[in-house]
Design a protein around this motif. Structure first.
Motif, PDB file in Angstrom:
ATOM      1  N   THR A  82       0.636  -1.102   0.011  1.00  0.00           N
ATOM      2  CA  THR A  82       0.205   0.042   0.371  1.00  0.00           C
ATOM      3  C   THR A  82       0.852   0.669   0.125  1.00  0.00           C
ATOM      4  OG1 THR A  82      -1.696  -1.197   1.027  1.00  0.00           O
ATOM      5  CG2 THR A  82      -1.843   1.378   1.737  1.00  0.00           C
ATOM      6  N   LEU A 109       1.550   5.069   0.581  1.00  0.00           N
ATOM      7  CA  LEU A 109       0.835   6.130   2.091  1.00  0.00           C
ATOM      8  C   LEU A 109       1.808   7.503   1.129  1.00  0.00           C
ATOM      9  CD1 LEU A 109       0.298   3.934   4.155  1.00  0.00           C
ATOM     10  CD2 LEU A 109      -1.250   5.098   3.113  1.00  0.00           C
ATOM     11  N   TYR A 157      -5.046  -4.585   2.130  1.00  0.00           N
ATOM     12  CA  TYR A 157      -4.416  -3.353   2.238  1.00  0.00           C
ATOM     13  C   TYR A 157      -4.836  -2.025   2.933  1.00  0.00           C
ATOM     14  CZ  TYR A 157      -4.012  -4.059  -3.093  1.00  0.00           C
ATOM     15  OH  TYR A 157      -3.961  -4.283  -4.524  1.00  0.00           O
ATOM     16  N   SER A 205      -5.306   0.590   4.991  1.00  0.00           N
ATOM     17  CA  SER A 205      -5.991   2.441   5.826  1.00  0.00           C
ATOM     18  C   SER A 205      -5.419   3.170   6.489  1.00  0.00           C
ATOM     19  CB  SER A 205      -6.819   2.082   4.719  1.00  0.00           C
ATOM     20  OG  SER A 205      -7.626   1.904   5.776  1.00  0.00           O
TER      21      SER A 205
END
Length: 263
Positions: free
Chosen positions: A97, A99, A146, A148
């Motif tokens: 993922t 960021l 994933y 978040s």
């Protein structure tokens, strides 16, 4: 010796102070202004993280072999182009993922709690001589692996919460700190070349704001003393004040279990 820093021209005052050489507790002041930590990642960071490949541009922040969860910080965007402290990547198994908005700064830290599924990351919003302002992020994984960001704590919001809970009294060169109305610690000022301690606006917080994620989330703030000579805060004799942070998914939080020490 503790470092000192320049007081901002405009400060967020957390209460109206009377003369501080009395027995009435006075609320501390804050140096951070609302909205001053709202910078976004440079375009080069977004471009570099369009397709994440963990190579020598990245530094490993955390590697959890038991769970397969890893955290990386982007140091540069290729060649000599700096990431300016932005950009992190999280992997769980083979799923990566990107960021790019997360600002890791110089000393990012991460911890994964497999029981709760919480991934904690601490990065820096501000760094400099005598200045370290950190921000904690709470992340979780979805069913596909994933990650978040669920929420984070804005440094200004933490400062303001601490301003509500922390107060002080000054008796000569002795400075006593209280948290939620309860005595914490008394320290003695030994600085002699900065004039007298200011009668008003004597104690500030905000420019030294750090977190620990080794166990329950805690925040540590170091107050600074404002003197009549020079526009700097002095930290030489100041304590470290720590509180446990209970953070909710909606970004609200509470502070409890205040402690203070000189170590």
């Amino acid at each position: 010796m503790r470092k000192c820093f320049m007081i901002a021209t405009a400060v967020a005052v957390c209460g109206t102070l009377a003369c501080c050489n009395n027995n009435a507790p006075q609320p501390v002041n804050g140096t951070l202004e609302k909205g001053e930590n709202t910078l976004d990642a440079p375009p080069a960071v977004y471009k570099a993280m369009t397709r994440v490949v963990i190579d020598d541009r990245y530094e490993t922040v955390m590697e959890d072999k038991a769970t397969g969860v890893n955290v990386y910080s982007l140091l540069n965007c290729g060649d000599t182009l700096s990431s300016e402290g932005y950009g992190m990547a999280v992997s769980r198994g083979d799923v990566l993922t990107a960021l790019p908005k997360l600002r890791h700064g110089r000393m990012p830290r991460a911890r994964y709690d497999n029981t709760s599924g919480n991934l904690w990351i601490v990065g820096s919003d501000m760094e400099g001589t005598g200045v370290l302002v950190e921000r904690p992020y709470l992340l979780r994984f979805d069913a596909d692996g994933y990650a978040s960001v669920i929420t984070s704590i804005d440094p200004y919001e933490m400062q303001q919460a601490l301003c509500k809970d922390l107060s002080y009294t000054i008796n000569g060169q002795d400075i006593s700190f209280l948290a939620q109305g309860q005595p914490l610690i008394t320290v003695t000022n030994h600085t002699e070349d900065m004039g007298d301690i200011m009668d008003d606006d004597a104690i500030y917080i905000g420019e030294q704001l750090e977190y620990s994620i080794a166990g329950p989330l805690t925040v540590t703030v170091t107050p600074g003393v404002n003197f009549t000579v020079g526009k700097v805060l002095i930290y030489d004799d100041m304590p470290f004040i720590t509180a446990t942070v209970t953070l909710n998914d909606d970004g609200t939080f509470t502070l409890s279990d205040f402690k203070a020490s000189r170590e």
